[in-house]
Motif scaffolding. Structure first.
Motif, PDB file in Angstrom:
ATOM      1  N   GLY A  98      15.044  18.653  55.736  1.00 38.53           N
ATOM      2  CA  GLY A  98      14.810  19.224  57.055  1.00 38.53           C
ATOM      3  C   GLY A  98      15.268  20.654  57.226  1.00 38.53           C
ATOM      4  O   GLY A  98      14.596  21.439  57.905  1.00 38.53           O
ATOM      5  N   SER A  99      16.381  21.031  56.608  1.00 35.52           N
ATOM      6  CA  SER A  99      16.918  22.372  56.844  1.00 35.52           C
ATOM      7  C   SER A  99      16.015  23.486  56.310  1.00 35.52           C
ATOM      8  O   SER A  99      15.666  24.409  57.048  1.00 35.52           O
ATOM      9  CB  SER A  99      18.334  22.488  56.270  1.00 35.52           C
ATOM     10  N   PRO A 100      15.592  23.454  55.037  1.00 37.54           N
ATOM     11  CA  PRO A 100      14.671  24.492  54.570  1.00 37.54           C
ATOM     12  C   PRO A 100      13.347  24.504  55.332  1.00 37.54           C
ATOM     13  O   PRO A 100      12.792  25.576  55.601  1.00 37.54           O
ATOM     14  CB  PRO A 100      14.458  24.150  53.092  1.00 37.54           C
ATOM     15  N   LEU A 101      12.843  23.332  55.691  1.00 36.03           N
ATOM     16  CA  LEU A 101      11.581  23.292  56.410  1.00 36.03           C
ATOM     17  C   LEU A 101      11.740  23.836  57.825  1.00 36.03           C
ATOM     18  O   LEU A 101      10.847  24.530  58.332  1.00 36.03           O
ATOM     19  CB  LEU A 101      11.025  21.863  56.432  1.00 36.03           C
ATOM     20  N   ASP A 102      12.874  23.560  58.458  1.00 36.85           N
ATOM     21  CA  ASP A 102      13.114  24.108  59.790  1.00 36.85           C
ATOM     22  C   ASP A 102      13.245  25.629  59.754  1.00 36.85           C
ATOM     23  O   ASP A 102      12.738  26.329  60.638  1.00 36.85           O
ATOM     24  CB  ASP A 102      14.375  23.488  60.392  1.00 36.85           C
ATOM     25  N   VAL A 103      13.921  26.152  58.745  1.00 35.96           N
ATOM     26  CA  VAL A 103      14.023  27.605  58.606  1.00 35.96           C
ATOM     27  C   VAL A 103      12.647  28.214  58.387  1.00 35.96           C
ATOM     28  O   VAL A 103      12.303  29.260  58.961  1.00 35.96           O
ATOM     29  CB  VAL A 103      14.976  27.982  57.454  1.00 35.96           C
ATOM     30  N   SER A 104      11.828  27.561  57.586  1.00 38.97           N
ATOM     31  CA  SER A 104      10.473  28.040  57.337  1.00 38.97           C
ATOM     32  C   SER A 104       9.669  28.101  58.633  1.00 38.97           C
ATOM     33  O   SER A 104       8.931  29.066  58.887  1.00 38.97           O
ATOM     34  CB  SER A 104       9.761  27.128  56.337  1.00 38.97           C
ATOM     35  N   ALA A 106      10.880  28.422  61.656  1.00 38.11           N
ATOM     36  CA  ALA A 106      11.438  29.490  62.485  1.00 38.11           C
ATOM     37  C   ALA A 106      10.926  30.855  62.046  1.00 38.11           C
ATOM     38  O   ALA A 106      10.523  31.689  62.870  1.00 38.11           O
ATOM     39  CB  ALA A 106      12.965  29.446  62.430  1.00 38.11           C
ATOM     40  N   VAL A 107      10.926  31.099  60.747  1.00 40.30           N
ATOM     41  CA  VAL A 107      10.432  32.384  60.229  1.00 40.30           C
ATOM     42  C   VAL A 107       8.947  32.531  60.507  1.00 40.30           C
ATOM     43  O   VAL A 107       8.463  33.617  60.860  1.00 40.30           O
ATOM     44  CB  VAL A 107      10.732  32.516  58.719  1.00 40.30           C
ATOM     45  N   SER A 108       8.199  31.443  60.375  1.00 39.87           N
ATOM     46  CA  SER A 108       6.766  31.471  60.659  1.00 39.87           C
ATOM     47  C   SER A 108       6.498  31.919  62.097  1.00 39.87           C
ATOM     48  O   SER A 108       5.634  32.772  62.349  1.00 39.87           O
ATOM     49  CB  SER A 108       6.165  30.079  60.429  1.00 39.87           C
ATOM     50  N   ARG A 148       6.176  18.967  65.048  1.00 32.32           N
ATOM     51  CA  ARG A 148       6.127  20.239  65.766  1.00 32.32           C
ATOM     52  C   ARG A 148       7.504  20.629  66.310  1.00 32.32           C
ATOM     53  O   ARG A 148       7.605  21.372  67.292  1.00 32.32           O
ATOM     54  CB  ARG A 148       5.121  20.163  66.920  1.00 32.32           C
ATOM     55  N   ALA A 149       8.550  20.141  65.674  1.00 29.44           N
ATOM     56  CA  ALA A 149       9.907  20.430  66.124  1.00 29.44           C
ATOM     57  C   ALA A 149      10.731  21.040  65.003  1.00 29.44           C
ATOM     58  O   ALA A 149      10.507  20.760  63.823  1.00 29.44           O
ATOM     59  CB  ALA A 149      10.578  19.153  66.630  1.00 29.44           C
ATOM     60  N   TYR A 150      11.670  21.891  65.370  1.00 24.25           N
ATOM     61  CA  TYR A 150      12.648  22.398  64.418  1.00 24.25           C
ATOM     62  C   TYR A 150      13.939  22.708  65.165  1.00 24.25           C
ATOM     63  O   TYR A 150      13.937  22.920  66.386  1.00 24.25           O
ATOM     64  CB  TYR A 150      12.133  23.618  63.650  1.00 24.25           C
ATOM     65  N   VAL A 151      15.041  22.687  64.433  1.00 24.67           N
ATOM     66  CA  VAL A 151      16.367  22.837  65.031  1.00 24.67           C
ATOM     67  C   VAL A 151      17.098  23.997  64.366  1.00 24.67           C
ATOM     68  O   VAL A 151      17.136  24.094  63.138  1.00 24.67           O
ATOM     69  CB  VAL A 151      17.190  21.540  64.874  1.00 24.67           C
ATOM     70  N   VAL A 152      17.676  24.867  65.188  1.00 25.50           N
ATOM     71  CA  VAL A 152      18.473  25.991  64.701  1.00 25.50           C
ATOM     72  C   VAL A 152      19.759  26.042  65.519  1.00 25.50           C
ATOM     73  O   VAL A 152      19.729  25.926  66.747  1.00 25.50           O
ATOM     74  CB  VAL A 152      17.714  27.329  64.838  1.00 25.50           C
TER      75      VAL A 152
END
Length: 232
Positions: A98-104, A106-108, A148-152
């Motif tokens: 989840g962490s690398p995909l969430d960062v990806s 966010a950058v996208s 469609r969710a990500y966490v930072v």
């Protein structure tokens, strides 16, 4: 109105060896150079190399960012975005849990919409779809490659920000079990239980309906059968 809405990647591929399909999808999006986002652990054990070997053989340029840590922070997202800009990238390949995909994700979003990642905390805060993302899952438990969710984490305010935004959906989601065989047994067990928890949660939530019940019940069946075998 009583209606249901599904959010999912444009393409999802599941099966051993499916990472070999990556180059043709890069051609479809006319990608010039990828930023590969991952963590140091996956890089060291050779999981990332399985993917970059595919890119190398196909002559697809990329830059590599391996700085992702669990519970990624605003500063980490900013660091990855700086590499994306400096290297002249125009799409992303996320490899990991989840962490690398969430960062990806966010950058996208930042690459297309600008501003600060803090601006997107909440529901549907972006105006444009992010740059294309190829999300490659390496654990059973995340599901981030198709959501469609990500966490930072905002380390200044000491809060976890949840972004729910259809504009962060990956263009291509890949689940290749060949990338998971190098995982330690305890990690396989933990992420497998995580997947089981998600399946049970999805089945029992008030938002469940016939189609989601179909997926969640089948997931519970497969996980209960397969997780024991994976740990033998």
């Amino acid at each position: 109105m009583n209606y249901k809405e599904l959010y999912q990647p444009a393409h999802t591929i599941i099966g051993k060896g499916c990472i070999q399909e990556i180059p043709k999808h890069i051609d479809t999006i006319a990608g010039k150079k990828a930023l590969v986002v991952t963590d140091e652990g996956l890089y060291k054990i050779g999981t990332v190399k399985k993917v970059t070997d595919v890119l190398d053989r196909a002559g697809k340029p990329y830059a590599l960012y391996t700085g992702v840590k669990p519970n990624p922070t605003v500063s980490l997202v900013n660091e990855a975005k700086a590499v994306y800009d400096r290297e002249g990238c125009d799409y992303l390949i996320g490899i990991g849990g989840g962490s690398p995909l969430d960062v990806s994700k966010a950058v996208s979003i930042l690459a297309k919409n600008g501003g600060k990642i803090e601006d997107y905390n909440g529901l549907d805060k972006s105006k444009k779809s992010g740059v294309p993302l190829i999300a490659i899952n390496t654990t059973a438990g995340t599901g981030s490659e198709v959501t469609r969710a990500y966490v930072v984490t905002d380390e200044v305010r000491k809060v976890k920000m949840l972004m729910v935004d259809a504009h962060c959906l990956s263009y291509l989601a890949l689940n290749d079990p060949a990338l998971m065989v190098d995982m330690p047994a305890h990690l396989t067990a933990a992420t497998g239980m995580d997947a089981l928890t998600h399946a049970i949660e999805g089945y029992t939530t008030k938002a469940a309906w016939e189609m989601t019940d179909m997926f969640h019940l089948k997931a519970i069946e497969i996980i209960s059968r397969s997780l024991r075998l994976s740990l033998i």
